[in-house]
Design a protein around this motif. Structure first.
Motif, PDB file in Angstrom:
ATOM      1  N   ALA A 129      14.702 -15.712 -15.462  1.00 21.18           N
ATOM      2  CA  ALA A 129      13.406 -16.137 -16.011  1.00 21.18           C
ATOM      3  C   ALA A 129      12.951 -17.436 -15.354  1.00 21.18           C
ATOM      4  O   ALA A 129      11.760 -17.610 -15.041  1.00 21.18           O
ATOM      5  N   ARG A 130      13.887 -18.358 -15.102  1.00 20.72           N
ATOM      6  CA  ARG A 130      13.535 -19.645 -14.493  1.00 20.72           C
ATOM      7  C   ARG A 130      13.101 -19.480 -13.035  1.00 20.72           C
ATOM      8  O   ARG A 130      12.196 -20.170 -12.563  1.00 20.72           O
ATOM      9  N   CYS A 131      13.746 -18.564 -12.300  1.00 17.27           N
ATOM     10  CA  CYS A 131      13.316 -18.295 -10.927  1.00 17.27           C
ATOM     11  C   CYS A 131      11.907 -17.700 -10.910  1.00 17.27           C
ATOM     12  O   CYS A 131      11.060 -18.105 -10.096  1.00 17.27           O
ATOM     13  N   ALA A 132      11.671 -16.742 -11.800  1.00 16.66           N
ATOM     14  CA  ALA A 132      10.345 -16.120 -11.870  1.00 16.66           C
ATOM     15  C   ALA A 132       9.286 -17.134 -12.296  1.00 16.66           C
ATOM     16  O   ALA A 132       8.148 -17.115 -11.803  1.00 16.66           O
ATOM     17  N   ALA A 133       9.649 -18.052 -13.199  1.00 19.65           N
ATOM     18  CA  ALA A 133       8.710 -19.089 -13.633  1.00 19.65           C
ATOM     19  C   ALA A 133       8.351 -20.014 -12.478  1.00 19.65           C
ATOM     20  O   ALA A 133       7.187 -20.435 -12.343  1.00 19.65           O
ATOM     21  N   HIS A 134       9.336 -20.341 -11.639  1.00 21.24           N
ATOM     22  CA  HIS A 134       9.069 -21.185 -10.467  1.00 21.24           C
ATOM     23  C   HIS A 134       8.070 -20.491  -9.538  1.00 21.24           C
ATOM     24  O   HIS A 134       7.113 -21.111  -9.049  1.00 21.24           O
ATOM     25  N   TRP A 135       8.285 -19.186  -9.311  1.00 23.80           N
ATOM     26  CA  TRP A 135       7.372 -18.431  -8.445  1.00 23.80           C
ATOM     27  C   TRP A 135       5.963 -18.415  -9.034  1.00 23.80           C
ATOM     28  O   TRP A 135       4.974 -18.582  -8.308  1.00 23.80           O
ATOM     29  N   LEU A 136       5.860 -18.227 -10.342  1.00 21.90           N
ATOM     30  CA  LEU A 136       4.544 -18.217 -10.990  1.00 21.90           C
ATOM     31  C   LEU A 136       3.865 -19.577 -10.860  1.00 21.90           C
ATOM     32  O   LEU A 136       2.658 -19.662 -10.606  1.00 21.90           O
ATOM     33  N   ALA A 152       6.344 -20.662 -17.472  1.00 20.34           N
ATOM     34  CA  ALA A 152       5.394 -21.100 -16.448  1.00 20.34           C
ATOM     35  C   ALA A 152       4.104 -21.641 -17.048  1.00 20.34           C
ATOM     36  O   ALA A 152       3.214 -22.097 -16.324  1.00 20.34           O
ATOM     37  N   GLY A 153       3.983 -21.584 -18.372  1.00 19.54           N
ATOM     38  CA  GLY A 153       2.802 -22.131 -19.036  1.00 19.54           C
ATOM     39  C   GLY A 153       1.664 -21.157 -19.191  1.00 19.54           C
ATOM     40  O   GLY A 153       0.504 -21.570 -19.364  1.00 19.54           O
ATOM     41  N   HIS A 154       1.983 -19.843 -19.161  1.00 20.62           N
ATOM     42  CA  HIS A 154       0.933 -18.835 -19.219  1.00 20.62           C
ATOM     43  C   HIS A 154       1.022 -17.988 -20.490  1.00 20.62           C
ATOM     44  O   HIS A 154       1.882 -18.202 -21.335  1.00 20.62           O
ATOM     45  N   VAL A 155       0.138 -17.020 -20.587  1.00 23.93           N
ATOM     46  CA  VAL A 155      -0.010 -16.169 -21.776  1.00 23.93           C
ATOM     47  C   VAL A 155       0.324 -14.730 -21.390  1.00 23.93           C
ATOM     48  O   VAL A 155      -0.212 -14.210 -20.413  1.00 23.93           O
ATOM     49  N   SER A 156       1.220 -14.094 -22.134  1.00 22.29           N
ATOM     50  CA  SER A 156       1.586 -12.707 -21.813  1.00 22.29           C
ATOM     51  C   SER A 156       0.654 -11.733 -22.523  1.00 22.29           C
ATOM     52  O   SER A 156       0.302 -11.926 -23.680  1.00 22.29           O
ATOM     53  N   ASP A 161      13.437 -27.904 -15.467  1.00 17.06           N
ATOM     54  CA  ASP A 161      13.007 -28.466 -16.744  1.00 17.06           C
ATOM     55  C   ASP A 161      13.000 -27.395 -17.826  1.00 17.06           C
ATOM     56  O   ASP A 161      13.199 -26.213 -17.545  1.00 17.06           O
ATOM     57  N   ASP A 162      12.821 -27.807 -19.056  1.00 13.97           N
ATOM     58  CA  ASP A 162      12.734 -26.894 -20.199  1.00 13.97           C
ATOM     59  C   ASP A 162      11.334 -27.026 -20.811  1.00 13.97           C
ATOM     60  O   ASP A 162      11.110 -27.820 -21.726  1.00 13.97           O
ATOM     61  N   PRO A 163      10.358 -26.245 -20.311  1.00 17.71           N
ATOM     62  CA  PRO A 163       8.988 -26.363 -20.839  1.00 17.71           C
ATOM     63  C   PRO A 163       8.952 -26.049 -22.330  1.00 17.71           C
ATOM     64  O   PRO A 163       9.581 -25.094 -22.789  1.00 17.71           O
ATOM     65  N   ARG A 164       8.221 -26.860 -23.072  1.00 14.69           N
ATOM     66  CA  ARG A 164       8.145 -26.692 -24.523  1.00 14.69           C
ATOM     67  C   ARG A 164       6.682 -26.686 -24.959  1.00 14.69           C
ATOM     68  O   ARG A 164       6.115 -27.733 -25.275  1.00 14.69           O
ATOM     69  N   PRO A 165       6.063 -25.508 -24.975  1.00 16.82           N
ATOM     70  CA  PRO A 165       4.648 -25.425 -25.377  1.00 16.82           C
ATOM     71  C   PRO A 165       4.462 -25.892 -26.823  1.00 16.82           C
ATOM     72  O   PRO A 165       5.359 -25.777 -27.657  1.00 16.82           O
ATOM     73  N   ASP A 166       3.274 -26.416 -27.103  1.00 14.46           N
ATOM     74  CA  ASP A 166       2.953 -26.830 -28.468  1.00 14.46           C
ATOM     75  C   ASP A 166       2.830 -25.615 -29.377  1.00 14.46           C
ATOM     76  O   ASP A 166       2.523 -24.503 -28.935  1.00 14.46           O
ATOM     77  N   ALA A 167       3.018 -25.849 -30.674  1.00 13.41           N
ATOM     78  CA  ALA A 167       2.929 -24.759 -31.659  1.00 13.41           C
ATOM     79  C   ALA A 167       1.555 -24.096 -31.641  1.00 13.41           C
ATOM     80  O   ALA A 167       1.428 -22.887 -31.848  1.00 13.41           O
ATOM     81  N   GLY A 168       0.502 -24.872 -31.384  1.00 14.86           N
ATOM     82  CA  GLY A 168      -0.846 -24.322 -31.409  1.00 14.86           C
ATOM     83  C   GLY A 168      -1.257 -23.629 -30.129  1.00 14.86           C
ATOM     84  O   GLY A 168      -2.345 -23.047 -30.066  1.00 14.86           O
ATOM     85  N   GLN A 169      -0.420 -23.669 -29.098  1.00 18.13           N
ATOM     86  CA  GLN A 169      -0.781 -23.085 -27.804  1.00 18.13           C
ATOM     87  C   GLN A 169      -0.710 -21.561 -27.856  1.00 18.13           C
ATOM     88  O   GLN A 169       0.204 -20.980 -28.436  1.00 18.13           O
ATOM     89  N   LEU A 170      -1.680 -20.901 -27.240  1.00 17.47           N
ATOM     90  CA  LEU A 170      -1.712 -19.446 -27.195  1.00 17.47           C
ATOM     91  C   LEU A 170      -0.506 -18.920 -26.428  1.00 17.47           C
ATOM     92  O   LEU A 170      -0.247 -19.338 -25.297  1.00 17.47           O
TER      93      LEU A 170
END
Length: 551
Positions: free
Chosen positions: A46-53, A84-88, A159-168
């Motif tokens: 998942a981390r490798c794919a996130a880097h690519w994204l 990666a900070g995106h929405v599925s 890093d360990d991205p931690r989206p906010d609770a309100g983030q889509l």
């Protein structure tokens, strides 16, 4: 103040660090081969794919589609999109090209992961021109812009991205029993609240096992399998195909399982195909022997280790619940919607009351409005429908309650009983309203009826359309006719006069996802059934037989 809850990626990072070598996902590869992925394996990929994204420099919060049947890399890709900070944006794997194209365009997807699919050539025609595609390890033949191996050549993010609770976090498109699917928007907080609260109800943990077989793009499988496994540490086994399903079930021997009523009915019909219903009921009723027979039946299905068995997404016939209870398995009902993360009501062990679903889940508020509609409010309620503020305003009240579209009532202890769907209720030519679902549940007690739909809009009286089981189709009409006539008499005797069925019609079709009669979660599409048979309703109503077969 409600108790705090945890967010999905936070929990994943903790498990990844605490037991990296522990088994997480078990994926059949065909030919008897199985791939086992640990928490560390999943995290690394998942981390490798996130880097690519990230390297594609897409705007933060971009929408990325996920088109695949259930497989290990469905979950890994979902995690990577979030990291990666995106929405599925998951799509049902058996959509037509037109439907797939509609969702991809409406969702503004900028990239699509393509995985395990049965008919990609038919679906691929709906992919908008210029939309980049990435093939997962299990993927159909075809041409794709990138492969999973390409993504794995990237170094893992550190890093360990931690989206906010309100983030889509995701847009889940409803399967659409009528009309066009709507894009339900859920935040990380919605998912985290529902999963934190839900997984505390049954005491599941790292030694428990799940089988993933219902579409992961549906909210029930997403919550009960993907997210529940992250929050509890359970091992997830995947089903390879319909042909291998029983072997997959036996291999997993799940300790917890969610199924729609149609699945629980299929198990029952499979058993009846090997031993007649009367014979089995006689054996189950014998002292001492009955218990052993029930266990043997469950073991043959791969269900003998089940501690938590849940049914939801549609009403379940009481007779079916009683049948499993005779086998020694308590199948408990849950109630929820895509718009509430599937988190609303649940029947817990020891709290069962016949005919009632259960009490509200923790921190869920319920009220019944003047029309009888059930309204619920909790932190699991959706943000709204994507690009549809009008529909959002119609569905969410000003004070945050979700209009479920279901009519219901509560008992003194807060248990819920559904009495019909507001939109499914029809009016006969006599001007009387009829709710079909309760009548369908009464008809479903027959051991040879696999599916049923009650229709009657504008007719003098309702009709019951029936699809027979495989064993029922093999049985002669003469014997079946008399038992179906008795069923009709028994059901009508329990109904109000205006609800009574004119007759039963045995249709020659099978109702399946593939021919459009069922949604991907195996609910009947009433509009499709009415379109398919509507021209015959008047003729069938005029016939003299109580039970008739479609010519």
């Amino acid at each position: 103040m409600p108790a705090p809850f945890r967010l999905p990626l936070d929990v994943f990072y903790e498990r990844e660090a605490r037991h990296p070598r522990q088994r997480f996902l078990v994926q059949p590869l065909g030919g008897g081969q199985v791939e086992t992925l640990t928490w560390a394996d999943v995290g690394h990929q998942a981390r490798c794919a996130a880097h690519w994204l990230r390297a594609r420099e897409l705007p933060q919060g971009s929408h990325i589609a996920l088109i695949s049947k259930n497989c290990a890399h469905w979950i890994i890709a979902d995690l990577a999109i979030w990291m990666a900070g995106h929405v599925s944006v998951p799509l049902y794997p058996n959509l037509t090209a037109e439907s797939a194209g509609q969702v991809l365009r409406h969702s503004d997807s900028v990239l699509a992961f393509i995985g395990k699919l049965d008919d990609w050539p038919a679906m691929s025609a709906g992919v908008p021109e210029g939309l980049p595609t990435v093939s997962l390890p299990l993927h159909p033949a075809g041409s794709f812009d990138f492969s999973w191996d390409d993504l794995q050549r990237s170094s893992p993010i550190q890093d360990d991205p931690r989206p906010d609770a309100g983030q889509l976090a995701t847009i889940i498109y409803t399967s659409g029993t009528t009309g066009l699917p709507k894009g339900v928007m859920h935040s990380f907080g919605n998912l985290g609240f529902a999963t934190t609260r839900g997984t505390q109800l049954f005491g599941l943990g790292e030694h428990d096992r799940l089988l993933s077989y219902l579409p992961l793009c549906h909210v029930a499988e997403r919550m009960f399998v993907e997210l529940a496994a992250v929050y509890t540490g359970q091992t997830v086994f995947f089903a390879e195909s319909l042909d291998t399903f029983l072997a997959d079930l036996r291999r997993a021997r799940p300790t917890a399982m969610f199924g729609v009523p149609r699945i629980w009915t299929r198990f029952q019909m499979g058993v009846y195909g090997k031993i007649p219903a009367r014979r089995l009921d006689f054996l189950l009723g014998l002292p001492f022997i009955g218990k052993r027979v029930g266990h043997k039946v469950l073991a043959g299905l791969g269900l003998d280790a089940l501690r938590v068995a849940l049914s939801g997404a549609a009403p379940v016939p009481q007779a079916l619940l009683d049948w499993y209870q005779k086998l020694g398995l308590d199948v408990l009902e849950v109630y929820g919607m895509t718009e509430s993360c599937g988190y609303s009501h649940i029947c817990l062990p020891g709290e069962y009351r016949q005919g009632w679903i259960g009490k509200p889940c923790p921190d869920v508020e319920v009220r019944i409005d003047a029309s009888g509609e059930v309204l619920v409010r909790s932190r699991a309620n959706m943000l709204g429908y994507y690009k549809d503020p009008q529909k959002t305003a119609e569905t969410l009240t000003d004070d945050g309650f979700l209009r479920t579209g279901d009519k219901g009532e509560q008992d003194a202890e807060g248990r819920l009983r559904l009495t019909g769907r507001l939109k499914e209720i029809f009016k006969t030519s006599k001007g009387k309203y009829v709710a079909p679902a309760p009548i369908e549940n009464r008809l479903a007690v027959h051991s040879r009826i696999e599916q049923v739909c009650v229709v009657g809009d504008g007719l003098i009286a309702p009709l019951g359309l029936c699809v027979l089981s495989l064993a029922g189709r093999d049985e002669g009409r003469a014997g079946l006719r008399s038992s179906l006539e008795r069923l009709l008499e028994d059901v009508n005797a329990a109904l109000d006069k205006h609800e009574r069925l004119h007759r039963l019609v045995v249709v020659k079709d099978t109702w399946a996802v593939e021919n459009g009669f069922l949604t991907p979660t195996l609910k009947i599409k009433r509009n499709v059934i009415e379109d398919a048979y509507g021209a015959s309703f008047a003729q069938w109503s005029e016939r003299g037989e109580a039970v008739l077969w479609q010519d």
